[in-house]
Design an enzyme around this catalytic site. Structure first.
Site, PDB file in Angstrom:
ATOM      1  N   GLY A 180      58.374   8.641  40.300  1.00 52.23           N
ATOM      2  CA  GLY A 180      57.820   7.299  40.444  1.00 52.23           C
ATOM      3  C   GLY A 180      56.380   7.224  39.988  1.00 52.23           C
ATOM      4  O   GLY A 180      55.600   6.425  40.486  1.00 52.23           O
ATOM      5  N   GLY A 181      56.022   8.075  39.014  1.00 56.70           N
ATOM      6  CA  GLY A 181      54.645   8.081  38.520  1.00 56.70           C
ATOM      7  C   GLY A 181      54.479   7.215  37.278  1.00 56.70           C
ATOM      8  O   GLY A 181      55.287   6.317  37.008  1.00 56.70           O
ATOM      9  N   PHE A 199      60.371  11.139  47.503  1.00 62.05           N
ATOM     10  CA  PHE A 199      59.551  10.749  48.656  1.00 62.05           C
ATOM     11  C   PHE A 199      59.962   9.358  49.155  1.00 62.05           C
ATOM     12  O   PHE A 199      59.858   8.369  48.419  1.00 62.05           O
ATOM     13  CB  PHE A 199      58.066  10.742  48.284  1.00 62.05           C
ATOM     14  CG  PHE A 199      57.584  12.088  47.788  1.00 62.05           C
ATOM     15  CD1 PHE A 199      57.862  13.253  48.496  1.00 62.05           C
ATOM     16  CD2 PHE A 199      56.874  12.184  46.601  1.00 62.05           C
ATOM     17  CE1 PHE A 199      57.423  14.500  48.029  1.00 62.05           C
ATOM     18  CE2 PHE A 199      56.438  13.418  46.132  1.00 62.05           C
ATOM     19  CZ  PHE A 199      56.715  14.574  46.844  1.00 62.05           C
ATOM     20  N   HIS A 204      44.818  22.647  26.035  1.00 59.77           N
ATOM     21  CA  HIS A 204      44.199  22.250  27.314  1.00 59.77           C
ATOM     22  C   HIS A 204      43.514  23.417  28.024  1.00 59.77           C
ATOM     23  O   HIS A 204      42.312  23.343  28.294  1.00 59.77           O
ATOM     24  CB  HIS A 204      45.235  21.536  28.193  1.00 59.77           C
ATOM     25  CG  HIS A 204      45.766  20.286  27.560  1.00 59.77           C
ATOM     26  ND1 HIS A 204      47.072  19.894  27.664  1.00 59.77           N
ATOM     27  CD2 HIS A 204      45.167  19.365  26.771  1.00 59.77           C
ATOM     28  CE1 HIS A 204      47.254  18.777  26.984  1.00 59.77           C
ATOM     29  NE2 HIS A 204      46.109  18.436  26.432  1.00 59.77           N
ATOM     30  N   ARG A 217      45.638  18.875  35.696  1.00 52.58           N
ATOM     31  CA  ARG A 217      46.903  19.318  35.070  1.00 52.58           C
ATOM     32  C   ARG A 217      46.653  20.191  33.839  1.00 52.58           C
ATOM     33  O   ARG A 217      47.529  20.935  33.437  1.00 52.58           O
ATOM     34  CB  ARG A 217      47.722  18.098  34.649  1.00 52.58           C
ATOM     35  CG  ARG A 217      48.128  17.234  35.810  1.00 52.58           C
ATOM     36  CD  ARG A 217      49.638  17.230  36.000  1.00 52.58           C
ATOM     37  NE  ARG A 217      49.943  16.601  37.266  1.00 52.58           N
ATOM     38  CZ  ARG A 217      50.434  15.372  37.392  1.00 52.58           C
ATOM     39  NH1 ARG A 217      50.731  14.662  36.305  1.00 52.58           N
ATOM     40  NH2 ARG A 217      50.668  14.862  38.583  1.00 52.58           N
TER      41      ARG A 217
HETATM   42  P1  NAI Z   1      52.421  11.380  37.750  1.00 51.23           P
HETATM   43  O1  NAI Z   1      51.359  12.234  38.320  1.00 51.23           O
HETATM   44  O2  NAI Z   1      52.133   9.915  37.647  1.00 51.23           O
HETATM   45  O3  NAI Z   1      53.752  11.615  38.618  1.00 51.23           O
HETATM   46  C1  NAI Z   1      53.651  11.560  39.961  1.00 51.23           C
HETATM   47  C2  NAI Z   1      55.014  11.276  40.545  1.00 51.23           C
HETATM   48  O4  NAI Z   1      55.821  12.448  40.439  1.00 51.23           O
HETATM   49  C3  NAI Z   1      54.924  10.949  42.007  1.00 51.23           C
HETATM   50  O5  NAI Z   1      54.672   9.578  42.136  1.00 51.23           O
HETATM   51  C4  NAI Z   1      56.294  11.364  42.489  1.00 51.23           C
HETATM   52  O6  NAI Z   1      57.231  10.326  42.280  1.00 51.23           O
HETATM   53  C5  NAI Z   1      56.658  12.509  41.598  1.00 51.23           C
HETATM   54  N1  NAI Z   1      56.398  13.791  42.271  1.00 51.23           N
HETATM   55  C6  NAI Z   1      55.219  14.412  42.431  1.00 51.23           C
HETATM   56  N2  NAI Z   1      55.381  15.558  43.136  1.00 51.23           N
HETATM   57  C7  NAI Z   1      56.687  15.652  43.395  1.00 51.23           C
HETATM   58  C8  NAI Z   1      57.491  16.600  44.086  1.00 51.23           C
HETATM   59  N3  NAI Z   1      56.948  17.705  44.623  1.00 51.23           N
HETATM   60  N4  NAI Z   1      58.820  16.372  44.180  1.00 51.23           N
HETATM   61  C9  NAI Z   1      59.377  15.273  43.628  1.00 51.23           C
HETATM   62  N5  NAI Z   1      58.668  14.335  42.982  1.00 51.23           N
HETATM   63  C10 NAI Z   1      57.359  14.517  42.869  1.00 51.23           C
HETATM   64  O7  NAI Z   1      52.869  11.977  36.372  1.00 51.23           O
HETATM   65  P2  NAI Z   1      53.027  11.197  34.999  1.00 51.23           P
HETATM   66  O8  NAI Z   1      51.698  10.734  34.520  1.00 51.23           O
HETATM   67  O9  NAI Z   1      54.137  10.238  35.108  1.00 51.23           O
HETATM   68  O10 NAI Z   1      53.421  12.402  34.052  1.00 51.23           O
HETATM   69  C11 NAI Z   1      54.719  12.959  34.026  1.00 51.23           C
HETATM   70  C12 NAI Z   1      54.645  14.141  33.093  1.00 51.23           C
HETATM   71  O11 NAI Z   1      54.182  13.693  31.802  1.00 51.23           O
HETATM   72  C13 NAI Z   1      53.653  15.231  33.516  1.00 51.23           C
HETATM   73  O12 NAI Z   1      54.156  16.459  33.076  1.00 51.23           O
HETATM   74  C14 NAI Z   1      52.395  14.905  32.706  1.00 51.23           C
HETATM   75  O13 NAI Z   1      51.558  16.010  32.491  1.00 51.23           O
HETATM   76  C15 NAI Z   1      53.024  14.436  31.414  1.00 51.23           C
HETATM   77  N6  NAI Z   1      52.168  13.578  30.602  1.00 51.23           N
HETATM   78  C16 NAI Z   1      51.686  12.411  31.130  1.00 51.23           C
HETATM   79  C17 NAI Z   1      50.897  11.584  30.342  1.00 51.23           C
HETATM   80  C18 NAI Z   1      50.402  10.278  30.830  1.00 51.23           C
HETATM   81  O14 NAI Z   1      49.710   9.585  30.066  1.00 51.23           O
HETATM   82  N7  NAI Z   1      50.715   9.857  32.038  1.00 51.23           N
HETATM   83  C19 NAI Z   1      50.550  11.962  28.945  1.00 51.23           C
HETATM   84  C20 NAI Z   1      51.131  13.208  28.509  1.00 51.23           C
HETATM   85  C21 NAI Z   1      51.905  13.980  29.314  1.00 51.23           C
END
Ligand code: NAI
Length: 394
Positions: free
Chosen positions: A8-9, A33, A204, A314
């Site tokens: 849900g990120g 969660f 990174h 990260r």
């Molecule tokens: P985020 O940090 O927004 O995701 C957080 C979400 O992941 C939480 O809201 C929850 O739903 C879930 N989560 C966290 N810990 C958890 C656990 N222990 N068990 C189950 N669910 C859990 O991450 P985001 O930004 O969506 O990124 C996703 C992936 O994409 C990551 O690997 C990030 O490094 C990569 N990425 C993200 C970018 C961006 O612009 N957001 C750019 C390039 C890569």
């Protein structure tokens, strides 16, 4: 088609809003969660939608169902997308595994290193009937502006690499994902290629090392520029890390010709950002004169008197245990020496308070929270390549 997004990120918001906006598929969310699921449910039950804004366009859609119980959203889903930080992949696969349909397609975006090894450990025999896939990067740079309601897409990549098993599923999967994500999704030779060719694992941690290895603990006046802060010495470190990956790719290719191309860091930068790099002559200038990177700052945290480097970022906590360390573990199996990579890992693990490498051996107590092959009981190159071949052709 029924699609369930796990997470849900930021990335999950983009997928949820943009896929649901199409109206031709059922989109659901699985959130481990309960508190997060409740926030979505409260908004959706009032007729709320999630808006995805990009320069000039806005899409919006409402997922049909959000649940923290995998039994409610995983059965019947033909496509399951893990839009999660890498540390949540394994636990999520274990939670959804028993509920997956036999012909489901399950993948992560991005995959990071060793995703196939973690899926094998989490799903076991169940994997034999599934299609497993991973993307090399997330297609977007994106940030939630209001949780469950709005996300902003800052940039979209032109193309992204795809690994999948079995091999035979690659063509239809790449065409499906290209249509759903709206960018070119190109198959590469397999998960080993995705793991080795991941340039984020070099860029990174390598730049973090360049910027902060000599940090004296005094507050910084401001966050340094990240990519534009690459000095000649940092570029040299990056170049040597990349050369170590090239040596590993060459060693692997001797035993596993199907590995596929692994571009050097300079080749990858130049092909990804051809039009944006004003001075491509050196690796340093390819970073510092890259318009796409202009102004991006290093991760820092505010402290009394200024800022300190954020060693929980990260750039270290994901790119080391789920990236560079995985490659380092494969290098150990292949007998390839990686002294510069080791120097960066040794520095990073100390700053993160973790123990992976001990006196140059992969015996640290935090290895189970990583995806090195050794952690999954893979102790020879032969075993790794056997697994890679069986995953490709299963
Ligand atoms: P985020 O940090 O927004 O995701 C957080 C979400 O992941 C939480 O809201 C929850 O739903 C879930 N989560 C966290 N810990 C958890 C656990 N222990 N068990 C189950 N669910 C859990 O991450 P985001 O930004 O969506 O990124 C996703 C992936 O994409 C990551 O690997 C990030 O490094 C990569 N990425 C993200 C970018 C961006 O612009 N957001 C750019 C390039 C890569």
């Amino acid at each position: 088609m029924q699609i369930t997004i796990c997470g849900g990120g930021n990335a999950a918001h983009v997928l949820a809003g943009s896929l649901a906006s199409r109206g031709d598929m059922r989109v659901q969310l699985y959130l481990a969660f309960e508190e997060e699921a409740a926030r979505w449910q409260a908004h959706l039950s009032e007729g709320g939608r999630v808006r995805v804004s990009t320069a000039g366009t806005v899409l919006d859609g409402a997922p049909a169902r959000v649940s923290s119980d995998p039994a409610e959203v995983i059965p019947g889903s033909q496509l399951i997308l893990l839009a999660l930080p890498a540390f949540a992949h394994e636990s999520t696969l274990r939670q959804i595994g028993p509920h997956l349909d036999d012909d489901a397609r399950v993948g992560s975006l991005p995959a990071r290193g060793g995703f196939d090894l973690c899926a094998q450990a989490a799903l076991g025999d169940k994997l034999d009937s599934l299609v497993l896939f991973g993307l090399q990067t997330l297609p977007w740079a994106c940030r939630i502006t209001t949780y469950a309601r709005e996300v902003h897409v800052l940039g979209t990549k032109a193309r992204v690499d795809l690994a999948c098993r079995p091999d035979g599923a690659a063509a239809s999967l790449s065409s499906l994902l290209t249509g759903l994500l709206g960018l070119a999704v190109q198959p590469v030779s397999g998960f080993l290629n995705l793991t080795i060719a991941n340039t984020g694992q070099l860029i990174h941690p390598g730049i973090m090392y360049g910027l902060f290895h000599a940090w004296d603990g005094q507050p910084l006046a401001a966050a340094p520029l990240f990519y534009q802060g690459v000095t000649a010495a940092a570029a040299d470190t990056l170049e040597q890390m990349s050369a170590e990956v090239q040596a590993l790719a060459a060693a692997l290719r001797e035993r596993f010709p199907a590995l596929g191309p692994v571009p050097s860091l300079a080749e990858w930068l130049h092909s990804s950002y051809e039009a944006d790099i004003a001075e491509p002559a050196t690796l340093q200038s390819s970073f510092t004169s890259n318009r796409s990177y202009a102004g991006l700052k290093a991760p820092v945290r505010e402290i009394p008197g200024g800022f300190e480097p954020d060693f929980k970022s990260r750039y270290l906590t994901e790119d080391v245990p789920y990236g560079l360390l995985v490659t380092r573990g494969i290098a150990a199996l292949a007998g390839v020496h990686t002294p510069v990579t080791d120097r960066v890992i040794a520095w990073a693990q100390e700053r993160m308070g973790k123990h992976y490498l001990r006196d140059g051996a992969l015996t640290g107590r935090d290895l189970p929270a990583s995806r090195v092959p050794q952690r999954f009981g893979i102790d020879t190159l032969e075993d790794l390549l056997k697994l890679e071949s069986s995953l490709r052709h299963a």
